[in-house]
Design a protein around this motif. Structure first.
Motif, PDB file in Angstrom:
ATOM      1  N   ASP A 146       0.989  -1.803  -0.270  1.00 40.06           N
ATOM      2  CA  ASP A 146       0.023  -0.121   0.196  1.00 40.06           C
ATOM      3  C   ASP A 146       0.654   1.534  -0.178  1.00 40.06           C
ATOM      4  OD1 ASP A 146      -2.764  -1.227   0.186  1.00 40.06           O
ATOM      5  OD2 ASP A 146      -3.160  -1.243   2.300  1.00 40.06           O
ATOM      6  N   GLU A 180       2.501   1.653  -3.660  1.00 38.27           N
ATOM      7  CA  GLU A 180       1.615   2.296  -4.436  1.00 38.27           C
ATOM      8  C   GLU A 180       1.265   3.682  -3.995  1.00 38.27           C
ATOM      9  OE1 GLU A 180      -2.315  -0.002  -4.891  1.00 38.27           O
ATOM     10  OE2 GLU A 180      -1.600  -1.735  -5.572  1.00 38.27           O
ATOM     11  N   GLN A 231     -11.480  -8.677  -7.125  1.00 41.86           N
ATOM     12  CA  GLN A 231     -10.381  -8.547  -6.653  1.00 41.86           C
ATOM     13  C   GLN A 231      -9.073  -7.548  -8.201  1.00 41.86           C
ATOM     14  OE1 GLN A 231      -7.396  -9.059  -3.374  1.00 41.86           O
ATOM     15  NE2 GLN A 231      -9.432  -9.880  -2.597  1.00 41.86           N
ATOM     16  N   ARG A 264      -5.152  -5.349  -9.900  1.00 37.68           N
ATOM     17  CA  ARG A 264      -5.217  -5.010  -8.746  1.00 37.68           C
ATOM     18  C   ARG A 264      -5.942  -4.196  -9.312  1.00 37.68           C
ATOM     19  NH1 ARG A 264      -0.136  -5.559  -7.109  1.00 37.68           N
ATOM     20  NH2 ARG A 264       0.050  -3.379  -7.055  1.00 37.68           N
ATOM     21  N   ARG A 265      -7.774  -4.052  -8.796  1.00 41.02           N
ATOM     22  CA  ARG A 265      -8.544  -2.518  -8.991  1.00 41.02           C
ATOM     23  C   ARG A 265      -8.382  -1.632  -8.069  1.00 41.02           C
ATOM     24  NH1 ARG A 265     -13.193  -4.155 -11.567  1.00 41.02           N
ATOM     25  NH2 ARG A 265     -13.452  -6.474 -11.848  1.00 41.02           N
ATOM     26  N   SER A 266      -7.128  -1.905  -7.198  1.00 43.54           N
ATOM     27  CA  SER A 266      -7.284  -0.669  -6.344  1.00 43.54           C
ATOM     28  C   SER A 266      -5.695  -0.279  -6.936  1.00 43.54           C
ATOM     29  CB  SER A 266      -6.311  -1.210  -4.689  1.00 43.54           C
ATOM     30  OG  SER A 266      -5.882  -2.628  -4.959  1.00 43.54           O
ATOM     31  N   SER A 267      -5.046  -0.744  -7.487  1.00 41.46           N
ATOM     32  CA  SER A 267      -3.751  -0.059  -9.023  1.00 41.46           C
ATOM     33  C   SER A 267      -4.003   1.459  -8.868  1.00 41.46           C
ATOM     34  CB  SER A 267      -3.427  -0.705  -9.442  1.00 41.46           C
ATOM     35  OG  SER A 267      -2.319  -0.204  -9.638  1.00 41.46           O
ATOM     36  N   SER A 284      -3.585   2.442 -12.642  1.00 42.98           N
ATOM     37  CA  SER A 284      -4.615   2.001 -13.568  1.00 42.98           C
ATOM     38  C   SER A 284      -4.772   2.629 -14.925  1.00 42.98           C
ATOM     39  CB  SER A 284      -6.188   1.780 -12.966  1.00 42.98           C
ATOM     40  OG  SER A 284      -6.043   0.636 -12.141  1.00 42.98           O
TER      41      SER A 284
END
Length: 318
Positions: A74, A77, A154, A274-277, A280
């Motif tokens: 985290d 990122e 995810q 990852r969708r949280s990247s 994106s």
């Protein structure tokens, strides 16, 4: 507790060895050992079982390492998002790709990626699908190029292309003279397949089940090149993805390549992350470059009767 100590714990979980973990963190082994002991004292629980030649994490250690891995990912990122807000097309992307696709796809996409993103450092990791998925979840990879279907809520999936399969047979096989095949032509045949863990093995087994074919017993290959050589040696027949027989792949003598009539067996390839990247938006642009393959690269038309050129016959002496 600080981020540095969490990175040390993650390294120890990965390497299971104080010396190798310390080397990966660019510190001395005593320093790593001291910091892990301080972390244990702070948490009030043993994280590591220390033995002379190996290191094992306790249940609490495994749980702490997984939590530490997510925290480190985290933070990385967050740093990446801040950096990319200043220059979205620069920096490093760690991309995973599986072995039965990487050597055949990358020669066609690396140069276009470098031309489109000249400031990008693309770090390529070739691993089996399950390893890539695990490293994506752990934040050790930014994206992967994998075969569908994938079942992970995810992950975000961007479809890239569909790659047909060909049947590779030795020149003495009964099917070698055919111009094309139907799935029914595979009924009662036995195919050479890859070892467990390769997604291509699962894809080929799906084709076998649909066609009424089976697996040739007593042999499992570790690579597509081994399969190709076994076909050339008249050991059996196999399925090959079309990219694996297109230039710049070196041709193989004595192997006949046979396309299937529509609907041909194939595999669907996607880029996933990852969708949280925080990357994106950029990864969508990268996926666009991977989609822009030459139109004939995935075609099964005009395939040579063999995957290698015929040997020239010697001229008679005069």
């Amino acid at each position: 507790m600080n981020l540095r100590d969490l990175k040390y714990l993650v390294a120890l979980a990965d390497h299971r060895h104080f010396g190798r973990a310390a080397a990966a963190c660019f510190i001395s082994q005593p320093t790593l050992s001291t910091q892990i002991r301080k972390l244990e004292e702070e948490l009030g629980v043993a994280l590591v079982e220390r033995a002379p030649r190996r290191v094992m994490l306790t249940p609490a250690g495994r749980d702490a390492a997984e939590r530490a891995r997510r925290i480190v990912a985290d933070v990385e990122e967050m740093r990446e998002a801040a950096r990319r807000s200043q220059n979205p097309e620069a920096g490093t992307v760690r991309l995973g790709i599986f072995p039965t696709l990487g050597p055949y796809l990358l020669p066609h996409v690396v140069q276009p990626v470098r031309a489109r993103f000249p400031q990008l450092e693309l770090l390529l990791v070739e691993e089996k699908t399950e390893v890539i998925l695990r490293q994506l979840r752990e934040g050790r990879l930014d994206a992967g190029v994998l075969a569908l279907p994938l079942h992970d809520d995810q992950l975000h999936l961007e479809f890239l292309f569909e790659e047909p399969f060909l049947l590779a047979v030795p020149e003495t096989h009964a099917l070698a003279s055919a111009k094309s095949l139907t799935m029914q032509d595979l009924a009662h045949e036995s195919l050479l397949l890859l070892e467990d863990g390769h997604c291509l093995r699962d894809q080929a087994l799906d084709v076998c089940h649909l066609a009424g074919a089976g697996e040739k017993s007593g042999f499992r290959a570790t690579s597509l090149e081994t399969l190709r050589q076994m076909v050339a040696a008249n050991v059996g027949i196999t399925l090959l993805p079309v990219l694996s027989v297109k230039p710049p792949v070196a041709p193989s003598q004595d192997v006949h390549l046979l396309p299937f009539d529509a609907p041909a067996p194939s595999r669907r390839i996607a880029m996933v992350w990852r969708r949280s990247s925080a990357m994106s938006e950029f990864l969508e642009k990268l996926a666009d470059v991977f989609r822009e393959l030459p139109p004939d690269l995935l075609s099964t038309e005009s395939l040579p009767r063999r995957s290698g050129a015929a040997r020239p016959r010697p001229r008679p002496r005069t």
